[in-house]
Design an enzyme around this catalytic site. Sequence first.
Site, PDB file in Angstrom:
ATOM      1  N   GLU A  23       0.851  -1.201   0.000  1.00 62.81           N
ATOM      2  CA  GLU A  23       0.000   0.000   0.000  1.00 62.81           C
ATOM      3  C   GLU A  23       0.880   1.243   0.000  1.00 62.81           C
ATOM      4  O   GLU A  23       1.852   1.329   0.758  1.00 62.81           O
ATOM      5  CB  GLU A  23      -0.882  -0.045   1.255  1.00 62.81           C
ATOM      6  N   THR A  38       2.906   2.051  -2.128  1.00 62.40           N
ATOM      7  CA  THR A  38       4.220   1.738  -2.708  1.00 62.40           C
ATOM      8  C   THR A  38       4.251   2.063  -4.196  1.00 62.40           C
ATOM      9  O   THR A  38       5.327   2.247  -4.758  1.00 62.40           O
ATOM     10  CB  THR A  38       4.543   0.238  -2.539  1.00 62.40           C
ATOM     11  N   ASP A  83      -4.391   0.859  -9.131  1.00 57.58           N
ATOM     12  CA  ASP A  83      -5.834   0.604  -9.260  1.00 57.58           C
ATOM     13  C   ASP A  83      -6.227   0.388 -10.718  1.00 57.58           C
ATOM     14  O   ASP A  83      -6.966  -0.538 -11.060  1.00 57.58           O
ATOM     15  CB  ASP A  83      -6.630   1.786  -8.698  1.00 57.58           C
ATOM     16  N   GLU A 101      -6.904  10.921 -13.311  1.00 53.92           N
ATOM     17  CA  GLU A 101      -6.908  11.288 -11.882  1.00 53.92           C
ATOM     18  C   GLU A 101      -6.016  12.511 -11.650  1.00 53.92           C
ATOM     19  O   GLU A 101      -6.400  13.430 -10.933  1.00 53.92           O
ATOM     20  CB  GLU A 101      -6.369  10.127 -11.027  1.00 53.92           C
ATOM     21  N   GLY A 122     -16.119   4.860  -2.060  1.00 46.51           N
ATOM     22  CA  GLY A 122     -15.352   5.287  -0.888  1.00 46.51           C
ATOM     23  C   GLY A 122     -14.906   4.152   0.001  1.00 46.51           C
ATOM     24  O   GLY A 122     -14.532   4.358   1.155  1.00 46.51           O
ATOM     25  N   SER A 155     -25.652   8.740 -15.329  1.00 45.76           N
ATOM     26  CA  SER A 155     -25.229   7.906 -14.203  1.00 45.76           C
ATOM     27  C   SER A 155     -26.476   7.295 -13.573  1.00 45.76           C
ATOM     28  O   SER A 155     -27.297   8.011 -12.981  1.00 45.76           O
ATOM     29  CB  SER A 155     -24.477   8.751 -13.167  1.00 45.76           C
ATOM     30  N   TYR A 207      -3.706  12.442   0.815  1.00 42.63           N
ATOM     31  CA  TYR A 207      -3.037  11.467  -0.063  1.00 42.63           C
ATOM     32  C   TYR A 207      -1.889  12.136  -0.809  1.00 42.63           C
ATOM     33  O   TYR A 207      -0.765  11.631  -0.845  1.00 42.63           O
ATOM     34  CB  TYR A 207      -4.045  10.888  -1.071  1.00 42.63           C
TER      35      TYR A 207
HETATM   36  C1  GLA Z   1      -5.120   4.660  -3.936  1.00 38.38           C
HETATM   37  C2  GLA Z   1      -4.333   5.041  -5.185  1.00 38.38           C
HETATM   38  C3  GLA Z   1      -3.320   3.964  -5.562  1.00 38.38           C
HETATM   39  C4  GLA Z   1      -2.467   3.564  -4.362  1.00 38.38           C
HETATM   40  C5  GLA Z   1      -3.340   3.283  -3.147  1.00 38.38           C
HETATM   41  C6  GLA Z   1      -2.530   3.031  -1.910  1.00 38.38           C
HETATM   42  O1  GLA Z   1      -5.940   3.562  -4.177  1.00 38.38           O
HETATM   43  O2  GLA Z   1      -5.199   5.256  -6.269  1.00 38.38           O
HETATM   44  O3  GLA Z   1      -2.524   4.394  -6.628  1.00 38.38           O
HETATM   45  O4  GLA Z   1      -1.504   4.523  -4.097  1.00 38.38           O
HETATM   46  O5  GLA Z   1      -4.232   4.357  -2.876  1.00 38.38           O
HETATM   47  O6  GLA Z   1      -1.800   1.876  -2.040  1.00 38.38           O
END
Ligand code: GLA
Length: 386
Positions: free
Chosen positions: A35, A37, A173, A161, A122, A69, A223
């Site tokens: 996570e 990383t 993701d 994003e 979320g 939507s 973040y």
């Molecule tokens: C979110 C981001 C990912 C990753 C995770 C943490 O999901 O979109 O790129 O950084 O957080 O691992």
Amino acid sequence: MRLTIDDVRSRFIKHFDGTTGSVYASPGRINLIGEHTDYNNGFVFPGAVQQGMIAEIKPNGTRNVNAYSIDLKDKVTFSLDDPEGPSATWARYIFGVCREMMALGVPVEGFNTAFAGDVPLGAGMSSSAALESCFAFACNDLWGNNKIEKMELARVGQRTEHKYIGCNCGIMDQFASVFGKAGSLMRLDCRSGEFAYFPWNPNGYKLVLVNSCVKHQLAGSPYNDRRLSCERVAAVIAKHHSEVETLRDANYDYLEEVKSEVSDEDYKRAKYVIGEVDRVLKVCDALEEGDYETVGQMMYATHYGLSQEYEVSCEELDFLNDIAKDCGVTGSRIMGGGFGGCTINLVSNELYDNFVKTAKEKFQAKYGKEPIIIDVVIGDGSRKLC
Ligand code: GLA
């Protein structure tokens, strides 16, 4: 109830001209370990889930996209040629993907679309990556002769994003959503882009998510601050060790050397990341040996790091992690970006019922609502349904 093509098709017919189009699906994801990383060029170990987004799309002969939507009952029209794009966040995901595909030379045309999802929003299961990947895959199929490679489709979602939403996420993701394969997790080296499928059939164990239903919002949030902390520390280390580009290239010794040159907070953040990159590899080795105890210990170590060092947990998630520990669950940790969402738990079959019952009861008693239990089934990545 799982979302079906018909749920989407019936609304597409109702909200547009009564005809049908092509239907695409892309999943959300889980992440066993690794996570925060990805944007440090380290390793991640995700898998796609069965829940995802389904979109029906039909070219409409104009330069406009008419998007409905189904979940939000909201309709937005935007022009593909207006660089500003729509203001509704959900529509900006679609707009960003179209614009990024156009920037790659794909002649995207106007279309009508209706879409829906069954990834809880979320929850840290990447509903937004599912949406991006779904439209990137569809644009490639409808207008790009499927010439854009899958990794580039994932990058289209990531750039969306960054440029249209304001979240400086890594690639995990979107990668998981595009490349997912039923029954397999994937270990991705985020520096080289190399990855391997790992069949996931943990004999005697289940993976279960416990959704705290605390909603997180990554855009413009802490973040991005976490990412900046990592970049600052990597830059200081690089002054002493020129081979270091990101924290992936660092180690604990290098970090100790620069301890007095970075803030205490940045030091803690970097310490977590350096440990986490290593844990992913340890988990891969342990899985090959069928050693689930080690996998579980690594998951708890990740939770500790995310909570105490990286500081992206919250009270509810720490509480769920403690319950898992008390119930003897093999491994448990916060999953995804953090600040809410789910824990992911590796539970032996015999402890499963008791764990689920206890988590529900104790969480309800403390927070006045039950957490949502989601049994993980590893599903396929982006695809055309019809
Ligand atoms: C979110 C981001 C990912 C990753 C995770 C943490 O999901 O979109 O790129 O950084 O957080 O691992």
